[in-house]
Design a protein around this motif. Structure first.
Motif, PDB file in Angstrom:
ATOM      1  N   GLY A 347      16.701 -49.277 -57.099  1.00 20.25           N
ATOM      2  CA  GLY A 347      16.207 -47.926 -57.311  1.00 20.25           C
ATOM      3  C   GLY A 347      16.497 -46.991 -56.153  1.00 20.25           C
ATOM      4  O   GLY A 347      16.381 -45.774 -56.292  1.00 20.25           O
ATOM      5  N   TYR A 348      16.868 -47.593 -55.027  1.00 21.63           N
ATOM      6  CA  TYR A 348      17.151 -46.780 -53.833  1.00 21.63           C
ATOM      7  C   TYR A 348      18.647 -46.514 -53.690  1.00 21.63           C
ATOM      8  O   TYR A 348      19.092 -45.880 -52.751  1.00 21.63           O
ATOM      9  CB  TYR A 348      16.620 -47.540 -52.605  1.00 21.63           C
ATOM     10  N   ILE A 349      19.406 -47.034 -54.632  1.00 17.54           N
ATOM     11  CA  ILE A 349      20.870 -46.952 -54.567  1.00 17.54           C
ATOM     12  C   ILE A 349      21.337 -45.915 -55.595  1.00 17.54           C
ATOM     13  O   ILE A 349      20.912 -45.951 -56.748  1.00 17.54           O
ATOM     14  CB  ILE A 349      21.497 -48.340 -54.909  1.00 17.54           C
ATOM     15  N   SER A 350      22.233 -45.039 -55.159  1.00 18.23           N
ATOM     16  CA  SER A 350      22.569 -43.891 -56.007  1.00 18.23           C
ATOM     17  C   SER A 350      23.328 -44.271 -57.275  1.00 18.23           C
ATOM     18  O   SER A 350      23.417 -43.471 -58.208  1.00 18.23           O
ATOM     19  CB  SER A 350      23.353 -42.842 -55.221  1.00 18.23           C
ATOM     20  N   GLU A 351      23.855 -45.494 -57.343  1.00 13.39           N
ATOM     21  CA  GLU A 351      24.522 -45.952 -58.559  1.00 13.39           C
ATOM     22  C   GLU A 351      23.556 -45.940 -59.749  1.00 13.39           C
ATOM     23  O   GLU A 351      23.952 -45.795 -60.895  1.00 13.39           O
ATOM     24  CB  GLU A 351      24.988 -47.384 -58.298  1.00 13.39           C
ATOM     25  N   TYR A 352      22.271 -46.140 -59.432  1.00 18.36           N
ATOM     26  CA  TYR A 352      21.252 -46.124 -60.492  1.00 18.36           C
ATOM     27  C   TYR A 352      20.650 -44.729 -60.591  1.00 18.36           C
ATOM     28  O   TYR A 352      20.375 -44.105 -59.579  1.00 18.36           O
ATOM     29  CB  TYR A 352      20.165 -47.176 -60.188  1.00 18.36           C
ATOM     30  N   LYS A 353      20.462 -44.262 -61.823  1.00 17.60           N
ATOM     31  CA  LYS A 353      20.072 -42.858 -62.041  1.00 17.60           C
ATOM     32  C   LYS A 353      18.709 -42.516 -61.444  1.00 17.60           C
ATOM     33  O   LYS A 353      18.460 -41.365 -61.096  1.00 17.60           O
ATOM     34  CB  LYS A 353      20.054 -42.554 -63.539  1.00 17.60           C
TER      35      LYS A 353
END
Ligand code: COS
Length: 385
Positions: A347-353
């Motif tokens: 959730g902290y990674i920008s790949e996930y919306k």
């Protein structure tokens, strides 16, 4: 007259398709380019999105508030930058003219606002005046048939795209009664724009300062032709805007929840889908319940909004719009926070919306009146009663 159910359903389906097929696939492009592609803006114009709230007689679609909230809910489910392109035309930029403008002002400006040819932007906030809007300092001095405006407006959404501003300035003494609302063409000599604001989220939305140095505006451009009532116009516009934003907040919450449920169904830990763990289900359930509560408030308030006299202040509806803004935007913040939690480190990674959505929703609790301003409006109303 608002569109009938059948026409509205056709529009809703078209908007849902547009979001799914055109906007959601372009979200990463918007984030990286910090702009909405011009081809999408043209499609929005063709669909009539700039004129959603403008009556048919001025070339718009003339949605009721209830219908507009339904569309805002859909638009909340994609990058908020898309709605922002036409959001000021539908809401705070144009509504002052619609509510309080003279027949000539409506005829002159609204058709171009509805088609998207003219982007309108709302300029109330200043460097030293945010929540305390009635203390604004931008001066408007009368000079024959003109007013000469000087001052600075801050965080003005769509200023870089605007063809005209609904701009509040002081024509009289201190306080709310000294404020007038002007329609100020963006190409007036003496207007300059500050550098684009670098924001935490909502990339692709455009905000900056608007600086006015001795800008001459015809006296005929005072909204309604009467000085001294601009603060009330601005407040009525914001009441409506707050309800629209409440619906938008529910839309973003729905998107976060959809992303979170999809992840909870996919992701496996300890040999099971994480969504099968009750602690994860609790987070999803709280979000669903709160979203349901928020959306119910929006629908109720929008119905009351449609039932009141158009363009007139109604203290009860105003208070309820603040309740909806307060609850729905805070709710979207909590839902986004849980959304990140359900995703864990991902959730902290920008790949996930959800990473972007978490940043994007933060503004909802600030603009068009902070949560604390909504509390103040509700609290004052209760004490007055
Ligand atoms: N609609 C119409 N008129 C309204 C109104 C409304 N929603 N709210 C207040 N008014 C009227 C009042 O009735 C009063 O009129 P009278 O002088 O005839 O009695 C006048 O406006 C002044 O109202 P009030 O005394 O309540 O003004 P305040 O200066 O105390 O300000 C708040 C009230 C704080 C509520 C207001 O300044 C506000 O909403 N601030 C936040 C601004 C904001 O949202 N900024 C975001 C930037 S725009 S994106």
């Amino acid at each position: 007259m608002a569109p009938d159910t059948e026409s509205f359903d056709l529009l809703l389906t078209a908007v849902q398709r547009f979001i799914a097929e055109r906007l959601v696939p372009a979200e990463n492009t918007v984030e990286e380019a910090d702009d909405v592609p011009a081809v999408i803006v043209e499609e929005m114009k063709r669909m009539g999105l700039f004129g959603l709230s403008i009556p048919e007689e001025y070339g718009g679609i003339g949605l009721s508030m209830r219908q507009e909230c339904r569309i805002a809910f859909e638009l909340g489910q994609t990058s908020l930058a898309f709605r922002s392109v036409f959001g000021t035309n539908v809401g705070i930029g144009s509504q002052g003219i619609l509510m309080d403008g003279t027949p000539e002002q409506k005829r002159k400006f609204l058709p171009r606002v509805a088609s998207g040819e003219l982007v309108m932007s709302f300029a109330l906030t200043e460097p030293d005046v945010g929540s305390d809007a009635s203390a604004l300092q931008t001066r408007a001095e009368i000079d024959g048939g003109f007013y000469v405006l000087s001052g600075t407006k801050r965080f003005i959404t769509n200023a870089p795209r605007a063809g005209a501003f609904t701009l509040m300035a002081r024509t009289g003494g201190p306080g709310a009664g000294g404020i007038s609302a002007f329609i100020v063409p963006a190409n007036s000599p003496g207007i300059s724009l500050g550098k684009p604001d670098k924001k935490m989220g909502q990339r692709g939305t455009k905000t900056c300062d608007v600086v006015l140095e001795q800008v001459r505006v015809p006296a005929a451009n005072i909204i309604g032709g009467v000085p001294g009532v601009g603060f009330k116009t601005a407040m009525k516009v914001l009441d409506r805007g707050r309800l629209h934003l409440s619906a938008l907040a529910c839309g973003v919450a729905q998107r976060v929840l959809n992303e979170s449920v999809a992840y909870a169904r996919e992701r496996r830990q300890f040999g099971e889908r994480i969504g099968d763990f009750q602690l994860v289900q609790a987070m999803l359930a709280d979000s669903q319940a709160e979203l349901y509560a928020g959306w119910s408030m929006v629908q109720d308030c929008a119905q009351r909004y449609d039932a009141k006299s158009p363009g007139l202040f109604n203290a009860d509806v105003s208070m309820r719009a603040s309740c909806a803004k307060l609850f729905c935007t805070e709710m979207a913040g909590r839902v986004a926070d849980r959304g990140v939690q359900v995703h864990g480190g991902a959730g902290y990674i920008s790949e996930y919306k959800v990473e972007r959505l978490y940043r994007d929703v933060r503004l909802l609790r600030l603009y068009e009146g902070t949560t604390q301003i909504q509390q103040l409006i509700i609290g004052r109303h209760l004490m007055r009663e």
